[in-house]
Design a protein around this motif. Structure first.
Motif, PDB file in Angstrom:
ATOM      1  N   GLY A 466      16.580  20.715 -23.042  1.00 42.00           N
ATOM      2  CA  GLY A 466      15.515  21.634 -22.674  1.00 42.00           C
ATOM      3  C   GLY A 466      14.159  20.954 -22.568  1.00 42.00           C
ATOM      4  N   PHE A 467      13.783  20.215 -23.616  1.00 42.69           N
ATOM      5  CA  PHE A 467      12.462  19.591 -23.642  1.00 42.69           C
ATOM      6  C   PHE A 467      12.359  18.463 -22.623  1.00 42.69           C
ATOM      7  N   THR A 468      13.397  17.639 -22.506  1.00 42.41           N
ATOM      8  CA  THR A 468      13.354  16.544 -21.544  1.00 42.41           C
ATOM      9  C   THR A 468      13.297  17.053 -20.116  1.00 42.41           C
ATOM     10  N   ALA A 469      14.113  18.055 -19.806  1.00 45.15           N
ATOM     11  CA  ALA A 469      14.099  18.627 -18.457  1.00 45.15           C
ATOM     12  C   ALA A 469      12.746  19.267 -18.156  1.00 45.15           C
ATOM     13  N   GLY A 470      12.176  19.944 -19.152  1.00 45.27           N
ATOM     14  CA  GLY A 470      10.859  20.553 -18.959  1.00 45.27           C
ATOM     15  C   GLY A 470       9.792  19.513 -18.684  1.00 45.27           C
ATOM     16  N   ALA A 471       9.823  18.401 -19.432  1.00 47.95           N
ATOM     17  CA  ALA A 471       8.838  17.338 -19.221  1.00 47.95           C
ATOM     18  C   ALA A 471       8.994  16.701 -17.843  1.00 47.95           C
ATOM     19  N   VAL A 472      10.243  16.469 -17.429  1.00 51.09           N
ATOM     20  CA  VAL A 472      10.486  15.866 -16.108  1.00 51.09           C
ATOM     21  C   VAL A 472      10.014  16.810 -15.005  1.00 51.09           C
ATOM     22  N   LEU A 473      10.301  18.104 -15.153  1.00 50.19           N
ATOM     23  CA  LEU A 473       9.855  19.074 -14.152  1.00 50.19           C
ATOM     24  C   LEU A 473       8.332  19.108 -14.055  1.00 50.19           C
ATOM     25  N   LEU A 474       7.671  19.059 -15.196  1.00 48.99           N
ATOM     26  CA  LEU A 474       6.201  19.046 -15.195  1.00 48.99           C
ATOM     27  C   LEU A 474       5.674  17.798 -14.494  1.00 48.99           C
ATOM     28  N   LEU A 475       6.292  16.658 -14.751  1.00 44.88           N
ATOM     29  CA  LEU A 475       5.854  15.423 -14.109  1.00 44.88           C
ATOM     30  C   LEU A 475       6.027  15.494 -12.591  1.00 44.88           C
ATOM     31  N   LEU A 476       7.148  16.080 -12.144  1.00 41.92           N
ATOM     32  CA  LEU A 476       7.376  16.204 -10.703  1.00 41.92           C
ATOM     33  C   LEU A 476       6.337  17.128 -10.062  1.00 41.92           C
ATOM     34  N   LEU A 477       6.041  18.252 -10.729  1.00 39.67           N
ATOM     35  CA  LEU A 477       5.034  19.168 -10.201  1.00 39.67           C
ATOM     36  C   LEU A 477       3.657  18.508 -10.153  1.00 39.67           C
ATOM     37  N   ILE A 478       3.326  17.766 -11.216  1.00 30.39           N
ATOM     38  CA  ILE A 478       2.032  17.074 -11.264  1.00 30.39           C
ATOM     39  C   ILE A 478       1.938  16.044 -10.137  1.00 30.39           C
ATOM     40  N   ALA A 479       3.029  15.292  -9.928  1.00 30.49           N
ATOM     41  CA  ALA A 479       3.032  14.298  -8.848  1.00 30.49           C
ATOM     42  C   ALA A 479       2.888  14.963  -7.483  1.00 30.49           C
ATOM     43  N   GLY A 480       3.568  16.100  -7.288  1.00 25.35           N
ATOM     44  CA  GLY A 480       3.474  16.795  -6.011  1.00 25.35           C
ATOM     45  C   GLY A 480       2.075  17.329  -5.733  1.00 25.35           C
ATOM     46  N   ILE A 481       1.446  17.924  -6.742  1.00 24.49           N
ATOM     47  CA  ILE A 481       0.094  18.466  -6.559  1.00 24.49           C
ATOM     48  C   ILE A 481      -0.908  17.330  -6.350  1.00 24.49           C
ATOM     49  N   THR A 482      -0.716  16.221  -7.068  1.00 23.58           N
ATOM     50  CA  THR A 482      -1.588  15.062  -6.867  1.00 23.58           C
ATOM     51  C   THR A 482      -1.464  14.534  -5.440  1.00 23.58           C
ATOM     52  N   ALA A 483      -0.243  14.545  -4.903  1.00 17.78           N
ATOM     53  CA  ALA A 483      -0.041  14.099  -3.519  1.00 17.78           C
ATOM     54  C   ALA A 483      -0.756  15.015  -2.531  1.00 17.78           C
ATOM     55  N   ILE A 484      -0.749  16.340  -2.805  1.00 15.08           N
ATOM     56  CA  ILE A 484      -1.456  17.277  -1.928  1.00 15.08           C
ATOM     57  C   ILE A 484      -2.956  16.975  -1.922  1.00 15.08           C
ATOM     58  N   ILE A 485      -3.515  16.725  -3.115  1.00 18.48           N
ATOM     59  CA  ILE A 485      -4.945  16.382  -3.183  1.00 18.48           C
ATOM     60  C   ILE A 485      -5.212  15.077  -2.442  1.00 18.48           C
ATOM     61  N   TRP A 486      -4.328  14.110  -2.610  1.00 22.99           N
ATOM     62  CA  TRP A 486      -4.499  12.810  -1.972  1.00 22.99           C
ATOM     63  C   TRP A 486      -4.530  12.920  -0.455  1.00 22.99           C
ATOM     64  N   ARG A 487      -3.787  13.888   0.089  1.00 22.75           N
ATOM     65  CA  ARG A 487      -3.724  14.054   1.537  1.00 22.75           C
ATOM     66  C   ARG A 487      -4.974  14.724   2.108  1.00 22.75           C
ATOM     67  N   GLN A 488      -5.799  15.351   1.279  1.00 23.28           N
ATOM     68  CA  GLN A 488      -6.993  16.016   1.776  1.00 23.28           C
ATOM     69  C   GLN A 488      -8.075  14.985   2.099  1.00 23.28           C
ATOM     70  N   PRO A 489      -8.905  15.249   3.097  1.00 20.12           N
ATOM     71  CA  PRO A 489      -9.959  14.290   3.463  1.00 20.12           C
ATOM     72  C   PRO A 489     -11.051  14.229   2.401  1.00 20.12           C
ATOM     73  N   GLN A 490     -11.536  13.011   2.124  1.00 18.57           N
ATOM     74  CA  GLN A 490     -12.610  12.819   1.162  1.00 18.57           C
ATOM     75  C   GLN A 490     -13.964  12.841   1.855  1.00 18.57           C
ATOM     76  N   ASN A 491     -14.967  13.188   1.082  1.00 22.01           N
ATOM     77  CA  ASN A 491     -16.328  13.211   1.594  1.00 22.01           C
ATOM     78  C   ASN A 491     -16.800  11.775   1.841  1.00 22.01           C
ATOM     79  N   PRO A 492     -17.202  11.446   3.067  1.00 19.86           N
ATOM     80  CA  PRO A 492     -17.591  10.060   3.355  1.00 19.86           C
ATOM     81  C   PRO A 492     -19.041   9.743   3.008  1.00 19.86           C
ATOM     82  N   SER A 493     -19.770  10.671   2.373  1.00 16.90           N
ATOM     83  CA  SER A 493     -21.187  10.433   2.094  1.00 16.90           C
ATOM     84  C   SER A 493     -21.361   9.177   1.254  1.00 16.90           C
ATOM     85  N   PRO A 494     -22.319   8.324   1.604  1.00 20.16           N
ATOM     86  CA  PRO A 494     -22.550   7.113   0.796  1.00 20.16           C
ATOM     87  C   PRO A 494     -23.146   7.465  -0.562  1.00 20.16           C
TER      88      PRO A 494
END
Length: 574
Positions: A466-494
């Motif tokens: 239970g605990f190991t599967a929960g931790a792995v699922l959380l890590l996968l969700l975190i990685a997926g959401i981080t990838a979504i943020i990474w795909r968004q355009p960043q502000n190019p202001s200097p």
């Protein structure tokens, strides 16, 4: 109607403070080099509270492994220093963390930041005041370094390596020969790491406030010719110097005295008495009192300025901003903070105070990191007062036009596709909202993961389904959401300084901050919750209605036609 009221209430919480445009005389010419930044930062960061902190952490939490705890805390603080520097870079004028948050993230975020900052400052005032009010003197940073060097050398001369290899037999022998029952703490498992890996992490959470002077670099970083190079190098050198100083004192202390015999309130003078250097112990005690009093003055000055700034903005009671007319001393803020410190002195022991200081500092670092993660993906924002008014006028809808008739943003036809493959190469309002939502979801998931790792680490890593599967699922969700943020355009202001490796580095830092906060006890969390509950009561009962931005807002929503007429080119001479 209800939705409109909710929207207006949300807009009040997100109101930003406009920055007054600077005169040419206020713009400083870049003149500082790395050496100047290091000297300035060490003077602010090398706090003499380590004289007390080392004893408390060694006897209660980490034992001799406090050295490793300080190293972990130093690395984490180095990351936090990067975010402090970029948050300051977004604001066109130098200011405190509270001011920068108000300008960039809005009123509620700024109040939470400022109110949380008051907690470690008040507690720091209390700890320093309890130990340093006996003698009036000013000790320079150079003399402080000399004292730290003397303590470190003394520890290696009079210390005994056996004190890093203590066993249960040594503990029983010390207990039988001790006439002071208070002098013995817990043994743990003995040796160099008596309280295990958990003790090291908990010990790393406590010294965070000792490095909090790094925020001083924020105000000075823009005065260097090359901030992108100067700030990381200066932060790294400052952290290294402070770590060497703090770890040297901690090593000397635990070498001279078995960690379970360290006196938490008076560690270093007692250590010199323990090894037979009583005159040196008296000398160190006098110098520490002088240095603590000097630090007391610095903390009191910093805290009174913060309270005055929040009171002048209307977020705290206006009476707190009253100053002594002749010298401008914030006398009311000083008296109130001293009274609050006195009350807390009656209620809590020094170990509790250190834990409260640590959770407040970690929470502020979390807020700063979150701010940088969100700001980098927002469209261009004008933070100066004049530009902000013009921007609001330009965004005013034309009379009779429907909000739905505005120009749609690219990619609105397929919301799911815009998450991973945005069409626009620059941030839009929609992409900024996506990052906001993903960032909040990340914080929730990282908090749940930190709870699992802090409360049930053995079950997570032992293969419990239970605990190991929960931790792995959380890590996968975190990685997926981080990838979504990474795909968004960043502000190019200097910017004068930009944090590298977004969004991976901020996500890692948020996790580390939350995980270290989870190492603290539930009692501390309850006390921190009470402090925040009092703060929210003040803000929603007083601050939200008396803020300066609340007084400015009623002047803006005049009729749309009048606004358009007044600001049509040629309608005003200016």
């Amino acid at each position: 109607m209800l939705g409109q009221h909710v929207r207006q209430f949300g807009e009040k919480l997100a109101r930003r403070r406009p920055v007054e445009p600077r005169n040419g005389s206020e713009i400083s010419t870049p003149h500082l080099n790395i050496f100047s930044l290091v000297v300035f930062g060490v003077n602010r960061t090398l706090r003499v509270g380590v004289y007390i902190l080392a004893g408390v952490v060694a006897v209660y939490v980490a034992g001799p492994a406090i050295i490793i705890s300080l190293l972990v805390a130093g690395v984490f603080n180095l990351l936090s220093g990067f975010y402090l520097a970029e948050l300051g870079a977004w604001v066109p004028r130098s200011g405190s963390v509270y001011f920068n948050s108000y300008v960039t993230m809005g009123q509620l975020h700024a109040f939470i930041t400022g109110w949380t900052l008051i907690l470690p400052l008040v507690l720091g005032l209390l700890i320093l005041g309890v130990h340093g009010a006996a003698l009036v003197s000013k000790v320079s940073a150079g003399f402080n370094v000399l004292l730290l060097s003397f303590i470190t050398l003394s520890g290696f001369i009079k210390g005994d390596l056996h004190n890093w290899q203590l066993t249960e037999q040594d503990y029983k022998l010390a207990a039988s020969g001790s006439s002071d029952s208070y002098s013995l703490g817990l043994l743990g498992s003995g040796e160099f790491v008596p309280f295990g890996f958990e003790g090291i992490l908990r010990g790393a959470a406590l010294p965070f406030y000792s490095y909090f002077g790094l925020n001083a670099i924020v105000t000075k970083g823009r005065e260097t010719p090359n901030p992108q190079r100067s700030i990381p190098w200066s932060l790294g050198i400052i952290i290294s110097i402070c770590f060497l100083a703090y770890s040297g004192v901690s090593a000397a202390l635990t070498l001279m005295v078995p960690y379970y015999q360290v006196h938490p309130n008076n560690p270093l003078p007692q250590a010199f008495h323990h090894v037979g250097w009583a005159p040196a112990g008296y000398f160190v005690a006098v110098v520490i009192l002088c240095a603590l009093f000097y630090s007391l003055l610095l903390v009191m000055l910093t805290m009174s300025r913060l309270i005055c700034a929040m009171a002048e903005d209307g977020l705290l009671f206006r009476g707190l901003s009253q100053t002594y007319a002749r010298r401008g001393t914030p006398i009311v803020a000083i008296l109130v903070s001293a009274t609050l410190s006195g009350i807390l002195a009656v209620l809590f022991e020094i170990f509790h105070l250190l834990e409260l200081m640590s959770i407040g500092t970690l929470f502020v670092y979390f807020l700063v990191t979150f701010s940088v993660l969100v700001l980098r993906y927002q469209p261009d924002q004008n933070f100066s007062k004049k530009e902000k008014v013009l921007e609001e006028i330009e965004m005013e809808p034309i009379v009779g036009a429907s909000p739905l008739e505005s120009v749609p943003e690219a990619g609105t036809s397929n919301p799911l596709k815009s998450l991973c493959n945005p069409i626009s190469t620059t941030p839009t309002r929609k992409s900024g909202q996506i990052v906001y939502g993903c960032a909040f979801l990340l914080v929730l998931l990282l908090t749940i993961l930190s709870l699992l790792l802090a409360l049930w680490p053995s079950r997570v890593f032992s293969g419990d389904p239970g605990f190991t599967a929960g931790a792995v699922l959380l890590l996968l969700l975190i990685a997926g959401i981080t990838a979504i943020i990474w795909r968004q355009p960043q502000n190019p202001s200097p910017l004068p300084f930009r944090v590298p490796a977004l969004p991976i580095l901020p996500v890692l830092s948020i996790f580390l901050n939350v995980y270290l906060m989870m190492q603290l006890s539930s009692v501390i969390w309850a006390e921190f919750g009470i402090w925040n509950a009092v703060g929210f009561a003040i803000y929603f009962g007083y601050g939200i209605r008396h803020s300066l931005e609340e007084k400015r807002d009623p002047q803006l929503p005049a009729s749309t036609s009048q606004t358009l007429h007044e600001h049509t080119p040629g309608a005003e001479s200016s």
